[in-house]
Design an enzyme around this catalytic site. Structure first.
Site, PDB file in Angstrom:
ATOM      1  N   HIS A 138     -98.248 -75.531-110.028  1.00 35.72           N
ATOM      2  CA  HIS A 138     -98.362 -74.083-110.020  1.00 35.72           C
ATOM      3  C   HIS A 138     -99.688 -73.637-109.391  1.00 35.72           C
ATOM      4  O   HIS A 138    -100.624 -73.259-110.081  1.00 35.72           O
ATOM      5  CB  HIS A 138     -98.222 -73.535-111.444  1.00 35.72           C
ATOM      6  N   CYS A 179     -94.632 -85.632-113.785  1.00 33.09           N
ATOM      7  CA  CYS A 179     -95.826 -86.267-114.356  1.00 33.09           C
ATOM      8  C   CYS A 179     -95.397 -87.324-115.375  1.00 33.09           C
ATOM      9  O   CYS A 179     -94.542 -87.043-116.227  1.00 33.09           O
ATOM     10  CB  CYS A 179     -96.684 -85.200-115.041  1.00 33.09           C
ATOM     11  N   HIS A 231     -90.571 -71.841-119.118  1.00 31.06           N
ATOM     12  CA  HIS A 231     -91.508 -72.657-118.337  1.00 31.06           C
ATOM     13  C   HIS A 231     -90.722 -73.857-117.811  1.00 31.06           C
ATOM     14  O   HIS A 231     -89.913 -74.449-118.533  1.00 31.06           O
ATOM     15  CB  HIS A 231     -92.675 -73.132-119.218  1.00 31.06           C
ATOM     16  N   GLU A 256     -91.342 -76.900-117.360  1.00 33.35           N
ATOM     17  CA  GLU A 256     -91.429 -78.130-118.156  1.00 33.35           C
ATOM     18  C   GLU A 256     -90.490 -78.072-119.367  1.00 33.35           C
ATOM     19  O   GLU A 256     -89.832 -79.054-119.716  1.00 33.35           O
ATOM     20  CB  GLU A 256     -92.873 -78.386-118.620  1.00 33.35           C
ATOM     21  N   THR A 293     -96.599 -80.294-122.699  1.00 34.71           N
ATOM     22  CA  THR A 293     -97.871 -81.029-122.523  1.00 34.71           C
ATOM     23  C   THR A 293     -99.078 -80.124-122.253  1.00 34.71           C
ATOM     24  O   THR A 293    -100.216 -80.578-122.323  1.00 34.71           O
ATOM     25  CB  THR A 293     -97.769 -82.034-121.356  1.00 34.71           C
ATOM     26  N   CYS A 309    -101.255 -83.311-123.183  1.00 36.29           N
ATOM     27  CA  CYS A 309    -101.796 -84.377-122.342  1.00 36.29           C
ATOM     28  C   CYS A 309    -103.324 -84.401-122.388  1.00 36.29           C
ATOM     29  O   CYS A 309    -103.976 -83.423-122.731  1.00 36.29           O
ATOM     30  CB  CYS A 309    -101.270 -84.235-120.912  1.00 36.29           C
ATOM     31  N   SER A 343     -99.456 -70.755-114.191  1.00 37.61           N
ATOM     32  CA  SER A 343     -99.932 -72.071-114.637  1.00 37.61           C
ATOM     33  C   SER A 343    -100.238 -71.997-116.133  1.00 37.61           C
ATOM     34  O   SER A 343    -101.211 -71.360-116.545  1.00 37.61           O
ATOM     35  CB  SER A 343    -101.189 -72.462-113.859  1.00 37.61           C
ATOM     36  N   SER A 344     -99.408 -72.652-116.925  1.00 36.39           N
ATOM     37  CA  SER A 344     -99.558 -72.592-118.388  1.00 36.39           C
ATOM     38  C   SER A 344    -100.942 -73.064-118.820  1.00 36.39           C
ATOM     39  O   SER A 344    -101.616 -72.420-119.616  1.00 36.39           O
ATOM     40  CB  SER A 344     -98.476 -73.459-119.040  1.00 36.39           C
ATOM     41  N   ASN A 345    -101.397 -74.191-118.254  1.00 36.36           N
ATOM     42  CA  ASN A 345    -102.674 -74.727-118.746  1.00 36.36           C
ATOM     43  C   ASN A 345    -103.857 -73.830-118.379  1.00 36.36           C
ATOM     44  O   ASN A 345    -104.833 -73.746-119.112  1.00 36.36           O
ATOM     45  CB  ASN A 345    -102.873 -76.180-118.283  1.00 36.36           C
TER      46      ASN A 345
END
Length: 314
Positions: A46, A102, A130, A132, A171, A201, A229-231
């Protein structure tokens, strides 16, 4: 304005994680091996800068396999993972595909399958829609996994089928938020099975710890990354919760809030796991045009994780 002194606390680790580096390398090596164009289902990671760069090299991004006109060309699955049906569809189309999921997401997929085989009903802690989450839920038959997004969902959850319960997580979540959700689930379902090793992660955890470490000392905090971008979005939340209320995401369409920055003495900077370092450098260079800057990189842990690309690309 130029004489205004500004201290930058640069969070480390930040930016690319091993899964993102591997996914980008898979696209680049696929173009080298198969020639252009290669197709990529969903944004490989992302980040607009990364996607645009790969487009220039010969990647064509699609959301679904049906959109690919020339099925003789290879297709790559994004780092976020895909439902089981997608590789099956690719085989039916007789397409060559390379899976850039990943390895840490693949681990969660295998975990889900093993729990399902062992007779557990699975709860996935994650964000609806999302990619993922779509990919993880798509590993099993519909109804095998229930999604819980927040503490309210956790508190209201009913074990309708009266089966053994287990939970897994996306993650890239906030370590602290999931802690609260898990606490509620364990209180309501004392026998719920947890993952052998946490699903969030290493890169997500490290980046959040690094931000926590410096946010309280900053007047403003900036996270370089994309809105989807989730993170990256989680890092902004972590900075706010850790004592820097004025924290924001800097994405491809953001304008830098110089008026606010000029009232600051210290700002913090980090970047999401899919944001290339050049975007951080560009941001700092923009600030250098307006302020006298000193940079202090604050590293909490050295990362040395590397994931290999699939053998068929070597």
């Amino acid at each position: 304005m130029k004489n205004k002194e500004l201290k930058i606390l640069l969070s480390a680790p930040r930016g690319f994680c091993a899964g993102v580096e591997r996914a980008i390398e898979i696209v680049e090596k696929s173009i080298q091996k198969f020639g252009a164009p290669v197709y990529v289902r969903h944004e490989i990671v992302h980040n607009k800068y990364v996607v645009d760069d790969l487009k220039n090299k010969g990647a064509i991004f699609v959301e679904e396999l049906e959109e690919i006109k020339d099925k003789s060309r290879p297709v790559i699955f994004s780092a976020h993972g895909v439902p089981k049906k997608i590789p099956e569809d690719a085989k039916n189309y007789k397409m060559t595909y390379v899976d850039a999921t990943c390895p840490l997401v693949s681990k969660v997929h295998r975990e889900a399958e093993n729990l399902n085989k062992a007779g557990y009903h699975i709860i996935l802690i994650g964000h609806q829609n999302h990619p993922e989450v779509i990919g993880t839920m798509g590993q099993l038959n519909e109804g095998s996994i229930d999604l819980i997004q927040n503490e309210v969902d956790a508190a209201n959850y009913k074990n309708k089928e009266d089966k053994k319960l287990a939970y897994i997580t996306q993650t890239t979540l906030s370590v602290d938020d999931t802690k609260e959700i898990i606490k509620i689930l364990k209180t309501n379902f004392p026998n719920i099975k947890e993952p052998m090793k946490e699903d969030i992660c290493y890169a997500t955890t490290n980046r959040q710890m690094a931000v926590k470490n410096i946010a309280k000392n900053c007047d403003m905090f900036f996270v370089i990354g994309s809105r989807n971008s989730s993170n990256s979005v989680r890092l902004v939340e972590v900075a706010k919760k850790s004592g820097c209320e004025n924290s924001q995401l800097i994405h491809s369409e953001s304008s830098i809030p110089y008026d606010q920055i000029k009232n600051c003495n210290t700002i913090g900077i980090s970047s999401g796991a899919s944001a290339p370092e050049i975007l951080v450098e560009n941001f700092i260079n923009d600030l250098k045009n307006k302020f006298s800057i000193s940079i202090d990189e604050v590293e909490i842990i050295k990362e040395d994780v590397v994931f290999k690309v699939p053998n068929k690309l070597n």
